[in-house]
Design a protein around this motif. Structure first.
Motif, short mmCIF file in Angstrom:
data_model
loop_
_atom_site.label_atom_id
_atom_site.label_comp_id
_atom_site.label_asym_id
_atom_site.label_seq_id
_atom_site.Cartn_x
_atom_site.Cartn_y
_atom_site.Cartn_z
N ILE A 8 0.87 -1.17 0.00
CA ILE A 8 0.00 0.00 0.00
C ILE A 8 0.91 1.22 0.00
O ILE A 8 1.83 1.32 0.80
N VAL A 9 0.65 2.13 -0.94
CA VAL A 9 1.48 3.33 -1.05
C VAL A 9 0.61 4.57 -0.88
O VAL A 9 -0.59 4.55 -1.12
N ASP A 10 1.24 5.64 -0.44
CA ASP A 10 0.58 6.94 -0.39
C ASP A 10 1.59 7.98 -0.84
O ASP A 10 2.67 7.63 -1.33
N GLU A 11 1.24 9.26 -0.68
CA GLU A 11 2.10 10.32 -1.21
C GLU A 11 3.46 10.39 -0.51
O GLU A 11 4.38 11.03 -1.02
N THR A 12 3.64 9.71 0.62
CA THR A 12 4.94 9.75 1.31
C THR A 12 5.81 8.54 0.99
O THR A 12 6.96 8.48 1.40
N THR A 13 5.28 7.56 0.26
CA THR A 13 6.00 6.33 -0.04
C THR A 13 7.01 6.56 -1.15
O THR A 13 6.67 7.05 -2.22
N ARG A 14 8.26 6.18 -0.89
CA ARG A 14 9.29 6.25 -1.92
C ARG A 14 9.13 5.02 -2.80
O ARG A 14 9.28 3.89 -2.34
N ILE A 15 8.82 5.24 -4.07
CA ILE A 15 8.54 4.11 -4.96
C ILE A 15 9.67 3.82 -5.93
O ILE A 15 9.71 2.77 -6.54
N ALA A 16 10.59 4.75 -6.10
CA ALA A 16 11.66 4.57 -7.08
C ALA A 16 12.76 5.58 -6.79
O ALA A 16 12.70 6.33 -5.83
N ARG A 17 13.76 5.59 -7.65
CA ARG A 17 14.82 6.59 -7.56
C ARG A 17 15.25 6.98 -8.96
O ARG A 17 15.00 6.25 -9.91
N LEU A 18 15.90 8.12 -9.07
CA LEU A 18 16.41 8.57 -10.36
C LEU A 18 17.85 8.09 -10.53
O LEU A 18 18.58 7.92 -9.55
N PHE A 19 18.26 7.89 -11.78
CA PHE A 19 19.65 7.54 -12.06
C PHE A 19 20.56 8.69 -11.67
O PHE A 19 20.20 9.86 -11.79
N SER A 20 21.77 8.35 -11.25
CA SER A 20 22.81 9.36 -11.09
C SER A 20 23.26 9.77 -12.50
O SER A 20 22.92 9.10 -13.49
N LYS A 21 24.03 10.85 -12.61
CA LYS A 21 24.51 11.26 -13.94
C LYS A 21 25.35 10.16 -14.58
O LYS A 21 25.25 9.92 -15.77
N ASP A 22 26.16 9.47 -13.79
CA ASP A 22 26.98 8.38 -14.33
C ASP A 22 26.11 7.22 -14.81
O ASP A 22 26.34 6.66 -15.89
N GLU A 23 25.10 6.85 -14.05
CA GLU A 23 24.18 5.78 -14.47
C GLU A 23 23.45 6.18 -15.75
O GLU A 23 23.25 5.36 -16.63
N GLN A 24 23.05 7.43 -15.83
CA GLN A 24 22.37 7.92 -17.03
C GLN A 24 23.27 7.78 -18.25
O GLN A 24 22.86 7.31 -19.30
N ARG A 25 24.54 8.18 -18.12
CA ARG A 25 25.49 8.06 -19.24
C ARG A 25 25.66 6.61 -19.66
O ARG A 25 25.65 6.29 -20.83
N ARG A 26 25.80 5.72 -18.68
CA ARG A 26 26.00 4.30 -18.98
C ARG A 26 24.79 3.65 -19.62
O ARG A 26 24.90 2.70 -20.39
N SER A 27 23.58 4.16 -19.32
CA SER A 27 22.36 3.55 -19.86
C SER A 27 22.22 3.80 -21.35
O SER A 27 21.50 3.11 -22.03
N ARG A 28 22.91 4.83 -21.84
CA ARG A 28 22.87 5.21 -23.26
C ARG A 28 21.50 5.68 -23.72
O ARG A 28 21.24 5.75 -24.90
N PHE A 29 20.60 5.96 -22.78
CA PHE A 29 19.31 6.53 -23.16
C PHE A 29 19.54 8.02 -23.38
O PHE A 29 20.13 8.68 -22.54
#
Length: 74
Positions: A8-29
């Protein structure tokens, strides 16, 4: 992914995280973005939305995020 089916989630629940800049570069997206999937089913062996070939196939496993959120907002 920080939640699992049945949580059960609400507006305070952390559901994910964003990539760091290095992870973003490695993902090639090519663009920074937030990816949101709201699954209907989990019996697809971990299939991601980007591998679906048709809108019908997408609809089997995933909710349309905008429609889902609008229908569940207070």
């Amino acid at each position: 992914m920080r939640v699992k089916p049945g949580d059960i989630v609400d507006e305070t629940t952390r559901i994910a995280r964003l990539f760091s800049k290095d992870e973003q570069r490695r993902s090639r997206f090519p663009a920074c973005h937030a990816h949101l999937e709201i699954r209907k089913r989990v019996d697809d062996g971990g299939k991601s939305s980007y591998t679906s070939k048709t809108m019908k196939e997408l609809g089997l496993y995933f909710h349309d995020p905008m429609r889902f959120l609008k229908s569940h907002m207070k």
